[in-house]
Design a protein around this motif. Structure first.
Motif, short mmCIF file in Angstrom:
data_model
loop_
_atom_site.label_atom_id
_atom_site.label_comp_id
_atom_site.label_asym_id
_atom_site.label_seq_id
_atom_site.Cartn_x
_atom_site.Cartn_y
_atom_site.Cartn_z
N LEU A 1 0.85 -1.18 0.00
CA LEU A 1 0.00 0.00 0.00
C LEU A 1 0.90 1.24 0.00
O LEU A 1 1.68 1.44 0.92
N ASP A 2 0.79 2.03 -1.05
CA ASP A 2 1.53 3.29 -1.14
C ASP A 2 0.55 4.44 -0.94
O ASP A 2 -0.36 4.63 -1.76
N VAL A 3 0.72 5.19 0.15
CA VAL A 3 -0.08 6.38 0.38
C VAL A 3 0.83 7.57 0.12
O VAL A 3 1.80 7.80 0.84
N LEU A 4 0.51 8.30 -0.95
CA LEU A 4 1.40 9.33 -1.46
C LEU A 4 0.85 10.72 -1.16
O LEU A 4 -0.34 10.98 -1.37
N PRO A 5 1.68 11.64 -0.69
CA PRO A 5 1.21 13.00 -0.42
C PRO A 5 1.01 13.78 -1.71
O PRO A 5 1.85 13.75 -2.61
N TYR A 6 -0.11 14.46 -1.81
CA TYR A 6 -0.37 15.35 -2.94
C TYR A 6 0.71 16.43 -3.02
O TYR A 6 1.13 16.99 -2.01
N HIS A 7 1.19 16.67 -4.25
CA HIS A 7 2.18 17.74 -4.44
C HIS A 7 1.73 18.66 -5.56
O HIS A 7 0.81 18.34 -6.33
N THR A 8 2.35 19.80 -5.65
CA THR A 8 1.95 20.82 -6.64
C THR A 8 3.00 21.00 -7.74
O THR A 8 2.99 22.00 -8.45
N MET A 9 3.87 20.01 -7.91
CA MET A 9 4.95 20.14 -8.89
C MET A 9 4.44 20.19 -10.33
O MET A 9 5.15 20.63 -11.23
N GLY A 10 3.21 19.70 -10.55
CA GLY A 10 2.69 19.70 -11.91
C GLY A 10 2.03 20.99 -12.34
O GLY A 10 1.68 21.16 -13.51
N VAL A 11 1.87 21.94 -11.41
CA VAL A 11 1.17 23.19 -11.72
C VAL A 11 1.85 23.94 -12.87
O VAL A 11 1.20 24.47 -13.77
#
Length: 244
Positions: free
Chosen positions: A197-207
């Motif tokens: 199970l991978d729980v990944l933090p949302y990031h804004t690098m794609g903005v």
């Protein structure tokens, strides 16, 4: 057979076990609000490859993939399931570990669809299934599609006893409530084939990419999630897994 491929990463380290040859398929029916590859969404386009041409690229660095293999991601590889099956059949025949990174959105229980998956699964060693949201209405708002097919696919993989890794990106204010995380844990507890199970933090690098492409970013102003909060979210999910 030819496939439409957005790009290739020759030394992927986060797309399955070991070092991976990562093939980004072009085309995806979903429009996830936080998609970090919006340039892979359009159907068609990209670069055209045959399975043999991709094998030739893999073979150049094969010594580095001894503990890894090939990962098909995107975009959505299942949008080109026939080419994907041909590609995995080739790599599987050469003893290479195959991994499918998918949202599962294109799965359904129609006989013709099941027949295609029955050809694909025997040459797929691992499925990385990305569950965006456990609630159907919230999943639809987040991606443009409900999650019925996603959850059906998870159950299908469980019944087929095909190893699966679940990936879940946690977005502040969208899918990080204890109620939603607990519901996801309850669902995962019903699966017989969960390997990770991978729980990944949302990031804004794609903005930045959205701005370059002239596409409105739907989560403008939503803060990135800290690793600490993602770890806390995972603990809630795991608590429900162990309780069931």
């Amino acid at each position: 057979m030819e496939g439409f491929i957005h790009s290739i990463e020759t030394f992927g380290a986060v797309d399955g076990p070991g070092v991976r040859f990562v093939v980004f398929f072009q085309g995806c029916p979903m429009r996830c609000a936080y998609c970090h590859n919006p340039d892979t969404q359009a159907i068609g386009g990209g670069n055209v490859f045959t399975s043999e041409e991709l094998w030739e690229k893999f073979e150049r660095n094969e010594m580095f993939y001894r503990n890894g293999g090939i990962t098909a991601t995107g975009g959505e590889p299942l949008a080109q399931i026939d080419f994907l099956t041909e590609l995995f059949t080739l790599f599987n025949s050469k003893g290479i570990h195959t991994c499918l990174d998918t949202s599962g959105i294109l799965f359904n229980d129609r006989p013709e669809t099941i027949a295609k998956f029955e050809r694909l699964l025997p040459v797929t060693d691992l499925v990385m299934l990305d569950i965006k949201h456990i609630r159907d209405d919230a999943h639809r708002e987040l991606t443009g599609h409900g999650n019925e097919n996603v959850l059906k696919f998870a159950r299908y993989l469980s019944d087929a006893e095909r190893p699966v890794w679940i990936r879940h990106v946690v977005v502040p204010g969208i899918n990080d409530s204890e109620e939603d995380l607990s519901a996801l844990g309850d669902f995962l507890a019903t699966l017989k084939n969960l390997k990770a199970l991978d729980v990944l933090p949302y990031h804004t690098m794609g903005v930045k990419k959205y701005k370059e492409l002239g596409i409105p970013y739907r989560l403008e102003g939503v803060p990135a999630m800290s690793t600490k909060d993602a770890v806390s979210a995972k603990k809630i999910i795991l608590r429900r897994l162990t309780c069931n």
